[in-house]
Design a protein around this motif. Structure first.
Motif, PDB file in Angstrom:
ATOM      1  N   ASP A   1      32.820  42.621  38.336  1.00 33.22           N
ATOM      2  CA  ASP A   1      34.020  43.441  37.966  1.00 33.22           C
ATOM      3  C   ASP A   1      35.376  42.791  38.201  1.00 33.22           C
ATOM      4  OD1 ASP A   1      35.377  45.847  37.302  1.00 33.22           O
ATOM      5  OD2 ASP A   1      35.300  46.662  39.228  1.00 33.22           O
ATOM      6  N   SER A   2      35.449  41.537  37.586  1.00 39.03           N
ATOM      7  CA  SER A   2      36.526  40.829  37.782  1.00 39.03           C
ATOM      8  C   SER A   2      37.064  39.944  36.700  1.00 39.03           C
ATOM      9  CB  SER A   2      36.500  39.843  39.115  1.00 39.03           C
ATOM     10  OG  SER A   2      37.709  38.955  39.165  1.00 39.03           O
ATOM     11  N   VAL A   3      38.248  39.689  36.392  1.00 42.02           N
ATOM     12  CA  VAL A   3      38.597  38.894  35.317  1.00 42.02           C
ATOM     13  C   VAL A   3      38.575  37.680  36.101  1.00 42.02           C
ATOM     14  CG1 VAL A   3      40.740  37.967  34.031  1.00 42.02           C
ATOM     15  CG2 VAL A   3      40.372  40.529  34.494  1.00 42.02           C
ATOM     16  N   ILE A   4      38.098  36.529  35.103  1.00 39.03           N
ATOM     17  CA  ILE A   4      37.979  35.238  35.514  1.00 39.03           C
ATOM     18  C   ILE A   4      38.799  34.345  34.982  1.00 39.03           C
ATOM     19  CG2 ILE A   4      36.141  33.206  35.729  1.00 39.03           C
ATOM     20  CD1 ILE A   4      35.395  35.681  37.616  1.00 39.03           C
TER      21      ILE A   4
ATOM     22  N   THR B   1      39.920  36.803  39.436  1.00 41.38           N
ATOM     23  CA  THR B   1      39.493  35.485  40.427  1.00 41.38           C
ATOM     24  C   THR B   1      39.961  34.087  39.855  1.00 41.38           C
ATOM     25  OG1 THR B   1      37.841  36.930  41.371  1.00 41.38           O
ATOM     26  CG2 THR B   1      37.577  34.457  41.600  1.00 41.38           C
ATOM     27  N   ILE B   2      40.357  33.390  40.260  1.00 38.09           N
ATOM     28  CA  ILE B   2      41.152  32.108  39.820  1.00 38.09           C
ATOM     29  C   ILE B   2      40.336  30.991  40.271  1.00 38.09           C
ATOM     30  CG2 ILE B   2      43.023  30.780  39.098  1.00 38.09           C
ATOM     31  CD1 ILE B   2      44.521  33.418  40.228  1.00 38.09           C
ATOM     32  N   VAL B   3      39.557  30.088  39.561  1.00 36.91           N
ATOM     33  CA  VAL B   3      38.720  29.284  40.302  1.00 36.91           C
ATOM     34  C   VAL B   3      38.915  27.654  39.265  1.00 36.91           C
ATOM     35  CG1 VAL B   3      36.991  30.739  40.363  1.00 36.91           C
ATOM     36  CG2 VAL B   3      36.904  29.225  38.435  1.00 36.91           C
ATOM     37  N   GLY B   4      38.585  26.810  40.093  1.00 37.70           N
ATOM     38  CA  GLY B   4      38.797  25.426  39.430  1.00 37.70           C
ATOM     39  C   GLY B   4      38.160  24.407  40.322  1.00 37.70           C
ATOM     40  N   HIS B   5      37.814  22.998  39.940  1.00 39.97           N
ATOM     41  CA  HIS B   5      37.629  21.988  40.757  1.00 39.97           C
ATOM     42  C   HIS B   5      38.389  20.812  40.544  1.00 39.97           C
ATOM     43  CE1 HIS B   5      35.129  17.947  40.704  1.00 39.97           C
ATOM     44  NE2 HIS B   5      35.008  18.528  42.070  1.00 39.97           N
ATOM     45  N   SER B   6      38.766  20.160  41.517  1.00 41.55           N
ATOM     46  CA  SER B   6      39.706  18.711  41.463  1.00 41.55           C
ATOM     47  C   SER B   6      41.142  19.218  40.893  1.00 41.55           C
ATOM     48  CB  SER B   6      38.878  17.848  40.439  1.00 41.55           C
ATOM     49  OG  SER B   6      39.501  16.648  40.716  1.00 41.55           O
TER      50      SER B   6
ATOM     51  N   THR C   1      44.546  42.817  42.216  1.00 34.15           N
ATOM     52  CA  THR C   1      44.160  41.843  43.382  1.00 34.15           C
ATOM     53  C   THR C   1      43.854  40.586  42.986  1.00 34.15           C
ATOM     54  OG1 THR C   1      42.115  42.915  43.690  1.00 34.15           O
ATOM     55  CG2 THR C   1      43.553  43.999  45.066  1.00 34.15           C
ATOM     56  N   PHE C   2      44.153  39.479  43.735  1.00 35.40           N
ATOM     57  CA  PHE C   2      43.802  38.315  43.282  1.00 35.40           C
ATOM     58  C   PHE C   2      42.868  37.445  44.467  1.00 35.40           C
ATOM     59  CE2 PHE C   2      47.396  39.549  41.116  1.00 35.40           C
ATOM     60  CZ  PHE C   2      47.373  38.990  39.632  1.00 35.40           C
ATOM     61  N   THR C   3      42.134  36.707  43.763  1.00 34.59           N
ATOM     62  CA  THR C   3      41.327  35.712  44.545  1.00 34.59           C
ATOM     63  C   THR C   3      41.466  34.400  43.992  1.00 34.59           C
ATOM     64  OG1 THR C   3      39.899  37.632  45.309  1.00 34.59           O
ATOM     65  CG2 THR C   3      38.924  35.375  45.453  1.00 34.59           C
TER      66      THR C   3
END
Length: 300
Positions: free
Chosen positions: A98-101, A172-177, A198-200
Motif C-alpha cells: 500500500d505504498s507508492v514506490i 517509499t523511496i529506494v536506491g542503491h549506490s 508519510t515517507f520512508t
C-alpha cells in the motif's frame, strides 16, 4: 576499476575516510541484531532498488526479469532517464505494501568511486526552487545534487499522479549506490512539496551525501530512514568525514556472519558498524558493494 585508478582513489581518500566522528553526536544506544522476520521486511524494497538498474521501457512494462517478478503485483506509472546524463528511475504503486514506490538507478563501484573522489566532491547548497525554506547551512555533495536535479520535477509529478490514482498516502523511496544518494535527496525534496503523505527511505550501499547540518535535518524529519551496508563495502565510508560529510542515523550493517546489526546514531564507530569495520578504504572489498542483501544482488 583499473588498478591505477583505484590506487589514485586510495591516495586521495585514505585520510578522509579514517577521521573520527565529530564530538557532540547523539549518545550511542545499544547495537541490536535484526530478527529474520525484520530482515525479510526489507526484501521487497531490495528488489525495487535492483530494478532501478533496468531501462525505462522494461520498468514501465514491468517486464524486467527476476527484479520485476519478485514484486509481480506492482503497478508502474512512470519511468524515465537515459542511464547517462539522467539515471534511470521509475514510480508506481505496490498494493501489497500500500505504498507508492520511487526507485533510482545506481552505478557500479568502478563508477561511483571516481564520482565521490573527483571535483564534484565539493559541497553546495541545495537549489532553493526545489528545496524551499532549507537553511543555507545545509550542504550536499554537488555531484549527487546535480544527479537528483535531473529528474526531480518529473519524479514529483509521477508521485503525485500515483497518489491520486491509487488513493495512496505512503511513499517509499529506494536506491542503491548513486541511486541511494539520489533517493535520500528525494526523501528531503518530496516532503517539501507533498504534505499529505508519510515517507520512508531505504538505501543500499549509500555514500555520505551531505554535511552535519544535512544529517541533522534528515534525522529531525518524520521520514523513516534506513541505509543498509553490506560487509566491507567501501562506498559507505566515502566521502570522508575529514571533508565534513556525515551520514544520517538509520544504519543497518550486514556483518560477515550474516547478522544484520542496527547501528544507532550518525556514523557509529563500533566495529559492528561500517565505520569501525572498514576504517580505511583499503580495508574494504569492492565486491561487497552489490550485495548480496539477503540473497539479492543489485543489477538488472
Amino acid at each position: 576499476m583499473h588498478a591505477l585508478a583505484f590506487s589514485a582513489a586510495l591516495l586521495y581518500t585514505a585520510l578522509t575516510a579514517s577521521a573520527k566522528p565529530a564530538p557532540g553526536l547523539r549518545a550511542r544506544q545499544s547495537i541490536t541484531a535484526l530478527s529474520t522476520a525484520q530482515i525479510d521486511t526489507f526484501t521487497p524494497y531490495t528488489w525495487y532498488a535492483s530494478a532501478g538498474y533496468c531501462a525505462p521501457a522494461a520498468t514501465l512494462a514491468w517486464d524486467c526479469g527476476s527484479d520485476c517478478e519478485a514484486n509481480a503485483d506492482f503497478e508502474p506509472v512512470a519511468s524515465g532517464g537515459d542511464g547517462d546524463t539522467t539515471q534511470y528511475w521509475f514510480v508506481g504503486y505496490d498494493p501489497s505494501l500500500d505504498s507508492v514506490i520511487v526507485s533510482h538507478q545506481g552505478t557500479d563501484v568502478d563508477d561511483i568511486l571516481p564520482l565521490i573522489t573527483d571535483a564534484d566532491i565539493v559541497m553546495t547548497t541545495l537549489d532553493s526552487t526545489l528545496f524551499p525554506g532549507l537553511s543555507s547551512d545545509i550542504e550536499v555533495h554537488s555531484g549527487f545534487a546535480d544527479a537528483q536535479t535531473q529528474a526531480a520535477t518529473d519524479v514529483l509529478s509521477a508521485v503525485q499522479t500515483t497518489m491520486s490514482k491509487y488513493s495512496a498516502s505512503k511513499v517509499t523511496i529506494v536506491g542503491h549506490s548513486l541511486g541511494a544518494a539520489i533517493s535520500l535527496l528525494d526523501a528531503v525534496y518530496l516532503p517539501l512539496h507533498i504534505s499529505d503523505a508519510t515517507f520512508t527511505f531505504v538505501g543500499y550501499g549509500l555514500p555520505r551525501v551531505g554535511n552535519q547540518a544535512f544529517a541533522d535535518y534528515v534525522d529531525a524529519q518524520s521520514t523513516s530512514v534506513t541505509h543498509i551496508n553490506n560487509e566491507e563495502d567501501p562506498v559507505p565510508i566515502l566521502p570522508g568525514m575529514f571533508l565534513g560529510f556525515v551520514h544520517p542515523s538509520g544504519e543497518v550493517h550486514i556483518e560477515d556472519s550474516g547478522e544484520w546489526a542496527a547501528c544507532p546514531g550518525q556514523d557509529n564507530p563500533s566495529t559492528e558498524c561500517i565505520v569501525g569495520d572498514v576504517p580505511e578504504l583499503w580495508d574494504g572489498d569492492e565486491s561487497d558493494h552489490d550485495g548480496p542483501y539477503n540473497g539479492v544482488e543489485m543489477g538488472c
